[in-house]
Design a protein around this motif. Structure first.
Motif, short mmCIF file in Angstrom:
data_model
loop_
_atom_site.label_atom_id
_atom_site.label_comp_id
_atom_site.label_asym_id
_atom_site.label_seq_id
_atom_site.Cartn_x
_atom_site.Cartn_y
_atom_site.Cartn_z
N UNK A 127 -5.33 8.97 5.44
CA UNK A 127 -5.06 7.58 5.80
C UNK A 127 -5.79 6.64 4.85
N UNK A 128 -7.06 6.93 4.56
CA UNK A 128 -7.81 6.08 3.64
C UNK A 128 -7.19 6.01 2.27
N UNK A 129 -6.73 7.14 1.76
CA UNK A 129 -6.08 7.15 0.45
C UNK A 129 -4.74 6.43 0.48
N UNK A 130 -3.94 6.72 1.49
CA UNK A 130 -2.61 6.11 1.56
C UNK A 130 -2.70 4.61 1.63
N UNK A 131 -3.62 4.09 2.42
CA UNK A 131 -3.74 2.63 2.56
C UNK A 131 -4.33 2.00 1.31
N UNK A 132 -5.42 2.55 0.79
CA UNK A 132 -6.11 1.90 -0.33
C UNK A 132 -5.34 2.01 -1.64
N UNK A 133 -4.42 2.97 -1.74
CA UNK A 133 -3.64 3.13 -2.97
C UNK A 133 -2.17 2.75 -2.78
N UNK A 134 -1.86 2.11 -1.66
CA UNK A 134 -0.47 1.85 -1.30
C UNK A 134 0.19 0.80 -2.16
N UNK A 135 -0.59 -0.02 -2.86
CA UNK A 135 -0.01 -1.04 -3.74
C UNK A 135 0.34 -0.48 -5.11
N UNK A 136 -0.14 0.71 -5.41
CA UNK A 136 0.13 1.28 -6.72
C UNK A 136 -0.71 0.65 -7.81
N UNK A 137 -0.42 0.98 -9.07
CA UNK A 137 -1.23 0.48 -10.19
C UNK A 137 -0.75 -0.89 -10.68
N UNK A 138 -0.65 -1.82 -9.74
CA UNK A 138 -0.09 -3.14 -10.05
C UNK A 138 -1.03 -4.25 -9.58
N UNK A 139 -0.88 -5.40 -10.21
CA UNK A 139 -1.66 -6.59 -9.82
C UNK A 139 -0.89 -7.30 -8.71
N UNK B 40 -3.11 13.89 -1.87
CA UNK B 40 -2.81 13.49 -0.49
C UNK B 40 -2.89 11.98 -0.25
N UNK B 41 -1.92 11.50 0.54
CA UNK B 41 -1.85 10.08 0.86
C UNK B 41 -1.25 9.26 -0.26
N UNK B 42 -1.77 9.42 -1.46
CA UNK B 42 -1.27 8.68 -2.61
C UNK B 42 0.13 9.12 -3.01
N UNK B 43 0.46 10.39 -2.80
CA UNK B 43 1.79 10.91 -3.16
C UNK B 43 2.87 10.22 -2.33
N UNK B 44 2.65 10.15 -1.01
CA UNK B 44 3.64 9.53 -0.13
C UNK B 44 3.82 8.05 -0.48
N UNK B 45 2.71 7.35 -0.70
CA UNK B 45 2.79 5.93 -1.02
C UNK B 45 3.50 5.69 -2.34
N UNK B 46 3.22 6.51 -3.35
CA UNK B 46 3.82 6.32 -4.67
C UNK B 46 5.34 6.45 -4.61
N UNK B 47 5.82 7.38 -3.81
CA UNK B 47 7.27 7.54 -3.65
C UNK B 47 7.91 6.24 -3.20
N UNK B 48 7.26 5.53 -2.26
CA UNK B 48 7.84 4.31 -1.72
C UNK B 48 7.66 3.12 -2.66
N UNK B 49 6.43 2.90 -3.17
CA UNK B 49 6.25 1.69 -3.98
C UNK B 49 7.00 1.76 -5.30
N UNK B 50 7.20 2.97 -5.84
CA UNK B 50 7.98 3.04 -7.08
C UNK B 50 9.46 2.79 -6.84
N UNK B 51 9.99 3.20 -5.69
CA UNK B 51 11.36 2.84 -5.34
C UNK B 51 11.49 1.32 -5.22
N UNK B 52 10.46 0.69 -4.67
CA UNK B 52 10.46 -0.77 -4.55
C UNK B 52 10.46 -1.45 -5.93
N UNK B 53 9.72 -0.89 -6.88
CA UNK B 53 9.69 -1.48 -8.22
C UNK B 53 11.08 -1.46 -8.86
N UNK B 54 11.79 -0.35 -8.65
CA UNK B 54 13.15 -0.27 -9.19
C UNK B 54 14.08 -1.27 -8.51
N UNK B 55 13.92 -1.44 -7.20
CA UNK B 55 14.76 -2.41 -6.48
C UNK B 55 14.51 -3.83 -6.99
#
Length: 794
Positions: free
Chosen positions: A341-353, A377-392
């Motif tokens: 949970x800590x990883x997923x939340x803290x890294x959920x924005x991805x490598x972006x400003x 762990x945690x970061x993998x799930x978040x990356x899948x979602x935020x990168x799809x958002x970047x493409x959108x």
């Protein structure tokens, strides 16, 4: 591989052959390739017994009774143990929350939970005896999702919870909750010219290591026990095992045996306590080896997740805000869920400003299989979602998806959503530029001019389902951010013992740590560090055990950083002791002993100008130096439970991928042609090993993109595919070309400037493949893995 970039100035020791920066070969490599390496399942003792575990056949039920009489009466059976036979009042264990019973008591909470254990003189006898144990279950309703877990009248998975997370979760069936709030996302949304949102589903992935759980417990004459086991963290196992056995830790002696892969699945206890209990009860060595079916139930998996995201951007492409909610299914027991949970939340924005964020991540207790650590762990799930958002967003703004990412990429000095500054190189834009600039594979490489199609290169492969009709190519990009090391204030340290002496006329260094070598290459790197710092060629790596201080877990991309740092620090102190001996013996003969900076190189003491002062053999004649020291990196702190602010991570790593796929749009088949990767590693201590880690992580990300998923029946919470027949993993025929561009930009806070590398490529490879499939098909595809029916609508 290309190794490029200019490292910042990082002090390094001598240039003895086989040191840091060279592609030295693994000492166990040939043995593993030829099949001669001894894994934990290969151990043998002449009078040993075999252990077997009886597991629950239902996911949620009261245990009315257990009858072991018929099993005990079988010839060859030495012991049958249930919860009531446990020797102490400590009957639970767990990584952070001790909520997992050694054997089920009162009720079972997931399919495959251990209920009883058997020791017999033959593995088949043990298995047949377990089948004769009669367990009377009273079925209970199953909790399988957020709605059923958090309903006002929901059954509690764990009644009477009293762990330290219970005070900040809105429901007892929530393991942990971490919000992160920075800026005002609602106000920032008003400045957005475009807003996109999406709901994403990430499947449950298995670590799929090839060596199943196994080990041997041998009772000692002192009433203790020696345990030889394949694990990821000897000392964590020890702290969980000893209280259950009622023994002091010094009487539970643990030695690492050959590990056939891990990827997080060996962080939790599996057969360790069971083997020890049976050995102590029978007075004989007990070996337990899971078969593949048992292994699927014997370890945790990657958390499946449901993620909701909203992003906004201005018409010139600048991100305005982000909102997200991440729900992770932790299954029946906590395992590593709080850290995930800590990883997923803290890294959920991805490598972006992104200056304004509103984030919430939770993990649930359910009756599904327990989930915990798995690579990234945690970061993998978040990356899948935020990168799809970047493409959108890029599509809605009619921008190139790579240039849109580069425009918003973080860099050194960027504040993350937690308020922590990134104080080391963060070459996100450069990695994207590099991976985009790599040459593309030739078009339609599966069909040579004027020749019949090579079906091996087509979607569907040797199944011979297509000869190229309806095959479309797609290209996709993704980039990710992963933390390195344990986080949120955890006392993350490692210990190393180093001995320097002369043996048979040659200076020799011996390195002893408790690091679990699970394939990551620490046994190679530790020898390289010793050669570099001590200037000797001959280095012996002692087997890992609990006779030396903890090395922490082989996880979180931390071992080269932390245990490597411990080896380096201890070697540096040993070197100073050796030089003190030399000064005492020979210092009066040459002023450079006192005035020059001295190094050990090639078995000699040399000045920084290269002048030889003495042979190490002469310095160490009749002497030896033996030191055991702990080493810690800079501290972290817990995230605020209300705002999520805090310097929670040690270091960050970054990787970018470009996927090239070919999709048969009529049959729904996907062939990944290439997965190019660019990654910053800080310093490649062993370049060959670095590339291997990147390619391995990339392949695991490919697996979860297009084939890997544990299927759990939503009505019964039973696992439907616990075998490699039905749970598919990539083979050599599925693995694409993986060209790698390694960038070396040193982190001045880390030993040698290195950066943990093992997990980052697992993050971005999955969304890159999905982006490429979307590019080929025009479909939204918001779940993993992508199946044929998702592409054809059938």
């Amino acid at each position: 591989m290309g190794v490029t970039g200019t490292p910042t100035s990082i002090k390094q020791g001598s240039k003895t052959k086989g040191g840091i920066g060279e592609s030295t070969l693994r000492p166990d490599g040939t043995l593993k390739v030829t099949g001669e390496f001894a894994y934990s399942s290969d151990m043998w003792h002449e009078d040993m017994l075999w252990g077997y575990t009886l597991r629950s056949t239902t996911a949620h039920a009261e245990i009315r009774s257990i009858d072991t009489a018929e099993a005990l009466a079988m010839p060859g059976v030495y012991a049958v143990l249930t919860y009531d036979d446990l020797p102490t009042e400590v009957k639970n264990y767990g990584l952070e929350i001790q909520d997992t019973p050694v054997l089920a008591h009162g009720k079972v909470r997931h399919h495959g939970e251990p209920v009883a254990i058997v020791a017999a003189d033959h593995p088949e006898t043990a298995r047949r005896a377990a089948a004769k144990i009669k367990v009377d279950y009273a079925e209970l309703p199953v909790i399988t999702d957020e709605a059923s877990a958090t309903a006002p009248d929901a059954l509690l998975i764990h009644e009477g919870r009293d762990d330290h997370h219970i005070g900040h979760v809105p429901h007892p069936n929530i393991v942990h909750r971490q919000p992160i709030v920075r800026g005002d996302a609602d106000e920032a949304a008003k400045r957005a010219d475009v807003i996109v949102s999406g709901e994403y589903v990430f499947g449950m992935q298995d670590q799929a290591f090839l060596g199943p759980e196994s080990g041997m417990a041998v009772p000692g004459e002192d009433g203790g026990v020696d345990l030889y086991v394949a694990t990821q963290w000897l000392h964590s196992d020890l702290k969980q095992i000893a209280p259950v056995l009622g023994l002091p830790e010094e009487k539970v002696r643990m030695t690492l045996s050959g590990v056939g892969g891990a990827f997080g699945g060996r962080e939790d206890i599996s057969m360790q306590i069971h083997a020890c209990l049976l050995a102590l009860r029978t007075g004989k060595p007990v070996k337990i080896v899971y078969n593949r079916f048992e292994s699927f139930f014997g370890h945790v998996h990657r958390h499946p997740a449901k993620l909701w995201y909203e992003h906004g951007a201005t018409k010139d492409g600048k991100l305005t805000h982000m909102k997200c909610r991440i729900v992770l299914d932790g299954g029946a027991y906590a395992s590593a869920s709080p850290a995930v949970v800590g990883n997923a939340s803290s890294l959920s924005a991805g490598p972006y400003v992104i200056d304004s964020v509103d984030i919430e991540a939770i993990a649930l207790y359910t009756n599904n299989p327990p989930c915990g650590a798995m690579r990234g762990f945690g970061a993998v799930q978040a990356c899948f979602a935020y990168e799809a958002q970047m493409d959108k967003l890029a599509a809605k703004l009619d921008m190139d998806p790579v240039e849109f990412r580069r425009l918003n990429a973080m860099e050194q000095g960027t504040l993350l959503p937690t308020g922590q500054p990134c104080d080391s190189p963060a070459p996100v834009a450069e990695l994207l530029r590099r991976v985009k600039a790599m040459p593309l594979p030739p078009e339609q490489q599966w069909l040579a001019a004027g020749e019949q199609a090579d079906v091996r290169a087509l979607p569907g492969g040797l199944s011979n389902t297509t000869h190229g009709e309806g095959v479309v190519r797609g290209i996709g990009y993704a980039v990710g951010i992963k933390n390195v090391g344990f986080s949120e204030g955890f006392d993350d340290y490692s210990t190393a013992r180093v001995r320097m002496e002369v043996i048979n006329g040659e200076p020799v260094a011996t390195v002893h740590t408790a690091m679990a070598e699970v394939g990551q290459g620490g046994v190679t790197v530790h020898a390289q560090i010793a050669r570099t710092e001590l200037g000797v060629t001959q280095v012996t790596i002692n087997p890992a055990d609990t006779q030396v201080g903890s090395a922490g877990s082989t996880s979180a991309s931390r071992q080269t950083y932390v245990t490597g740092g411990a080896v380096k620090n201890t070697c540096e102190n040993v070197r100073e002791k050796v030089l003190e001996i030399g000064r005492a013996k020979f210092g009066s003969y040459h002023p450079a002993w006192a005035t020059a900076e001295l190094l050990l190189e090639g078995g000699k003491v040399v000045t920084d100008g290269g002048e030889v002062l003495a042979d190490l053999v002469d310095v160490l004649e009749g002497e030896s130096v033996d030191l055991e020291l702990e080493w810690r990196h800079r501290p972290t702190e817990a995230f605020d439970l209300r705002t999520g602010q805090g310097n929670g991570h040690v270091q960050y790593s970054f990787a970018a991928h470009r996927a090239v796929v070919e999709v048969d749009t009529e049959l729904g088949l996907v062939k990944v042609i290439e997965l190019a990767c660019a990654q910053d590693v800080g310093k490649a201590l062993n370049p060959l090993s670095v590339v291997g880690q990147i390619q391995g992580g990339t392949t695991q990300g490919l697996g979860v993109a297009v084939m890997e998923e544990i299927i759990v029946d939503p009505k019964t919470a039973k696992v439907r595919n616990p075998s490699f027949t039905d749970y598919l993993i990539p083979t050599i025929l599925d693995t694409p070309t993986i060209p790698v561009d390694v960038l070396e930009l040193a982190d001045e806070h880390a030993p040698y400037g290195l950066r943990g590398i093992g997990e980052a490529p697992t993050l971005s490879s999955t969304p890159a493949v999905l982006a490429a499939i979307r590019n080929a098909t025009g479909l939204e595809l918001n779940r993993t893995p992508v199946r044929p029916e998702h592409l054809t609508g059938t």
